[in-house]
Design a protein around this motif. Structure first.
Motif, mmCIF file in Angstrom:
data_model
loop_
_atom_site.group_PDB
_atom_site.id
_atom_site.type_symbol
_atom_site.label_atom_id
_atom_site.label_comp_id
_atom_site.label_asym_id
_atom_site.label_seq_id
_atom_site.Cartn_x
_atom_site.Cartn_y
_atom_site.Cartn_z
ATOM 1 N N GLY A 1 0.814 -1.207 0.000
ATOM 2 C CA GLY A 1 0.000 0.000 0.000
ATOM 3 C C GLY A 1 0.850 1.260 0.000
ATOM 4 O O GLY A 1 2.006 1.261 0.411
ATOM 5 N N HIS A 2 0.242 2.354 -0.441
ATOM 6 C CA HIS A 2 0.974 3.616 -0.564
ATOM 7 C C HIS A 2 1.432 4.194 0.768
ATOM 8 O O HIS A 2 2.489 4.831 0.832
ATOM 9 N N PRO A 3 0.692 4.037 1.882
ATOM 10 C CA PRO A 3 1.226 4.551 3.159
ATOM 11 C C PRO A 3 2.568 3.936 3.540
ATOM 12 O O PRO A 3 3.451 4.627 4.047
ATOM 13 N N VAL A 4 2.727 2.635 3.292
ATOM 14 C CA VAL A 4 4.013 1.989 3.568
ATOM 15 C C VAL A 4 5.071 2.503 2.595
ATOM 16 O O VAL A 4 6.221 2.754 2.964
ATOM 17 N N GLY A 5 4.664 2.683 1.328
ATOM 18 C CA GLY A 5 5.597 3.259 0.363
ATOM 19 C C GLY A 5 6.074 4.632 0.787
ATOM 20 O O GLY A 5 7.258 4.962 0.674
ATOM 21 N N ASP A 6 5.154 5.446 1.331
ATOM 22 C CA ASP A 6 5.538 6.764 1.830
ATOM 23 C C ASP A 6 6.530 6.645 2.983
ATOM 24 O O ASP A 6 7.483 7.431 3.098
ATOM 25 N N ARG A 7 6.316 5.649 3.871
ATOM 26 C CA ARG A 7 7.250 5.450 4.982
ATOM 27 C C ARG A 7 8.652 5.108 4.479
ATOM 28 O O ARG A 7 9.658 5.565 5.029
ATOM 29 N N VAL A 8 8.730 4.294 3.421
ATOM 30 C CA VAL A 8 10.034 3.943 2.849
ATOM 31 C C VAL A 8 10.719 5.200 2.299
ATOM 32 O O VAL A 8 11.921 5.416 2.517
ATOM 33 N N LEU A 9 9.956 6.054 1.608
ATOM 34 C CA LEU A 9 10.526 7.299 1.091
ATOM 35 C C LEU A 9 11.039 8.179 2.224
ATOM 36 O O LEU A 9 12.123 8.777 2.142
ATOM 37 N N ILE A 10 10.263 8.258 3.313
ATOM 38 C CA ILE A 10 10.663 9.079 4.458
ATOM 39 C C ILE A 10 11.914 8.511 5.115
ATOM 40 O O ILE A 10 12.827 9.251 5.513
ATOM 41 N N GLU A 11 11.984 7.171 5.246
ATOM 42 C CA GLU A 11 13.165 6.552 5.861
ATOM 43 C C GLU A 11 14.414 6.835 5.037
ATOM 44 O O GLU A 11 15.484 7.132 5.588
ATOM 45 N N LEU A 12 14.296 6.749 3.699
ATOM 46 C CA LEU A 12 15.465 7.040 2.864
ATOM 47 C C LEU A 12 15.837 8.510 2.984
ATOM 48 O O LEU A 12 17.026 8.857 3.065
ATOM 49 N N ALA A 13 14.840 9.393 3.025
ATOM 50 C CA ALA A 13 15.119 10.822 3.184
ATOM 51 C C ALA A 13 15.860 11.083 4.497
ATOM 52 O O ALA A 13 16.821 11.849 4.536
ATOM 53 N N ASN A 14 15.415 10.440 5.569
ATOM 54 C CA ASN A 14 16.094 10.615 6.860
ATOM 55 C C ASN A 14 17.528 10.109 6.803
ATOM 56 O O ASN A 14 18.443 10.696 7.388
ATOM 57 N N LEU A 15 17.723 8.984 6.110
ATOM 58 C CA LEU A 15 19.071 8.423 5.971
ATOM 59 C C LEU A 15 19.971 9.386 5.195
ATOM 60 O O LEU A 15 21.131 9.613 5.577
ATOM 61 N N LEU A 16 19.455 9.962 4.118
ATOM 62 C CA LEU A 16 20.244 10.923 3.345
ATOM 63 C C LEU A 16 20.588 12.138 4.196
ATOM 64 O O LEU A 16 21.736 12.602 4.223
ATOM 65 N N ARG A 17 19.595 12.648 4.911
ATOM 66 C CA ARG A 17 19.791 13.851 5.723
ATOM 67 C C ARG A 17 20.840 13.624 6.811
ATOM 68 O O ARG A 17 21.640 14.511 7.127
ATOM 69 N N ALA A 18 20.822 12.426 7.393
ATOM 70 C CA ALA A 18 21.725 12.133 8.511
ATOM 71 C C ALA A 18 23.149 11.827 8.049
ATOM 72 O O ALA A 18 24.057 11.794 8.878
#
Length: 424
Positions: A311-328
């Motif tokens: 589902g798209h909510p889980v897909g959004d979580r994956v995008l957010i996790e990668l964004a956090n990883l890039l930021r950190a």
């Protein structure tokens, strides 16, 4: 007034006008008897530059005033504390942790003595960034929690949005995933709330600007008639109060729109518009100072399968996790953007192709180790493909570098995904 106009224009996304107003204000106070205001005006200019990610420019703005105690110009204690908090923030953005720690300690001491809660919140926020930058995630989290505890009386939503995001990153760095997810949801709720009011805020700004112009005309008329009667003087005072209230309202509303112009609402990374503007600036700076930069395009592997299966909510979580990883995992001189869909872009400053490839390999290993907790299972074995292009070897314009990185990304995906290729 020029400083306020600069902040207002920045809030509306008119960055060139904002810089012009603030630079003009800086020149004006330097030549007048108001020279003591120069560091304060520089603080406002640097704060605007930090908000749009122009970290080096912010440091250049602040640098002439860093030795406040040796200056013949004297500032009020509150203005000096505000200046030092912003100066400490510029140091963190440039990875100068020791200088940032020393500066924020002085600002925090003054804020505590003055009882200035907003400056104290900013200081604890910066201290959290310093602790994280020096590799102490637990101490970073404590500092950010102190900032959060002081947010109560502060009505400016900017701090609550930013600090909830940093708390999410802090808990994630310690593996406290439930808390990280809770703060991430809180951050998204606050940010989405500001997005939801964007259209209404723009309408209010237009209405208030019209009322402001009308109030200014009426005020000028009252000034001309001031000598004629006491009634005219009383009316002038009332109009001035209304004018000040409307200016404050405009500034508050435009602050809400400030980040929306350059941020992706889901991941809170910079958006493609910001990339197009800032990459050109970064190339010009690199050419003036003779250092290399690298552009990286990242694409999540099999992301459509994640959306279809979970589902798209889980897909959004994956995008957010990668964004956090890039930021950190980028330096203060680098920046990350959401390029579109499941694509991201990194601009790495003062780094060669070989070093950039090594950093991306480490980032890919970290992403492979990421586990996303679901309601009754876990999502792991996530990977991405990436293409890396270096300036000036692979191009001298934003379009050339992005095209070279995109071609390398295409080859990486064609070769089986889960890998990083350099441009040819």
């Amino acid at each position: 007034m020029l400083s306020n106009l600069g902040d207002t224009q920045h809030g509306a996304g008119n960055y060139e006008d904002a810089i012009r107003f603030l630079v003009e204000a800086d020149e004006m106070v330097a030549k007048s008897r108001l020279a003591a205001l120069a560091p304060f005006v520089a603080s406002n200019l640097a704060m605007c530059q930090l908000a749009i990610g122009a970290h080096e420019a912010a440091f250049v703005t602040i640098q002439p005033y860093l030795e406040l105690d040796r200056d013949t110009v004297r500032m009020g204690r509150a203005d000096a504390a505000f200046f030092r908090a912003i100066a400490a923030h510029t140091y963190t953005a440039n990875g100068q942790w020791l200088e940032a720690r020393q500066m924020v300690a002085r600002a925090l001491e003054a804020a505590d003595q003055l009882g200035d809660v907003k400056i104290a919140v900013h200081c604890h926020w910066v201290l959290g960034l310093v602790e994280r930058g020096e590799g102490r995630p637990a101490e970073s989290l404590v500092a950010l929690q102190k900032a959060e505890a002081l947010l109560g009386p502060i009505k400016d939503p900017y701090y609550s949005v930013q600090i909830s995001r940093e708390l999410a990153a802090g808990h994630a760095a310690l593996g406290n995933w439930p808390e990280a997810y809770r703060y991430l949801e809180q951050h998204q709720l606050l940010y989405q709330r500001s997005l939801g009011s964007a259209a209404r805020a723009r309408m209010q700004i237009a209405r208030i600007q019209s009322e402001l112009a009308e109030a200014e005309r009426e005020r000028d008329f009252a000034l001309l008639k001031q000598a004629e009667a006491e009634r005219a003087r009383a009316e002038l005072e009332m109009l001035n109060r209304e004018l000040a209230a409307k200016v404050d309202e405009i500034e508050r509303l435009q602050t809400k729109l400030r980040e929306q112009a350059i941020r992706d609402p889901l991941t809170d990374l910079y958006n493609r518009r910001y990339l197009q503007e800032e990459l050109a600036n970064e190339i010009r700076l690199a050419e003036r100072r003779y250092y290399p930069i690298c552009v990286v395009l990242i694409d999540l592997d099999h992301f459509k399968t994640v959306n279809d299966r979970f589902g798209h909510p889980v897909g959004d979580r994956v995008l957010i996790e990668l964004a956090n990883l890039l930021r950190a995992n980028i330096r203060g001189s680098d920046f990350a953007c959401r390029f579109g869909g499941e694509e991201f872009c990194l601009v790495l400053s003062d780094i060669g192709l070989e070093a950039a490839m090594g950093r991306m390999a480490d980032l890919l290993d970290r992403f492979r180790a990421l586990v996303v907790d679901l309601a009754d299972s876990q999502l792991d074995r996530l990977t991405f493909s990436a293409g890396v292009a270096a300036h000036p070897h692979h191009g001298s314009t934003p379009d050339d570098l992005l095209a070279a990185a995109d071609a390398a990304l295409y080859r990486a995906k064609a070769a089986g995904r889960d890998r990083i290729y350099a441009a040819e």
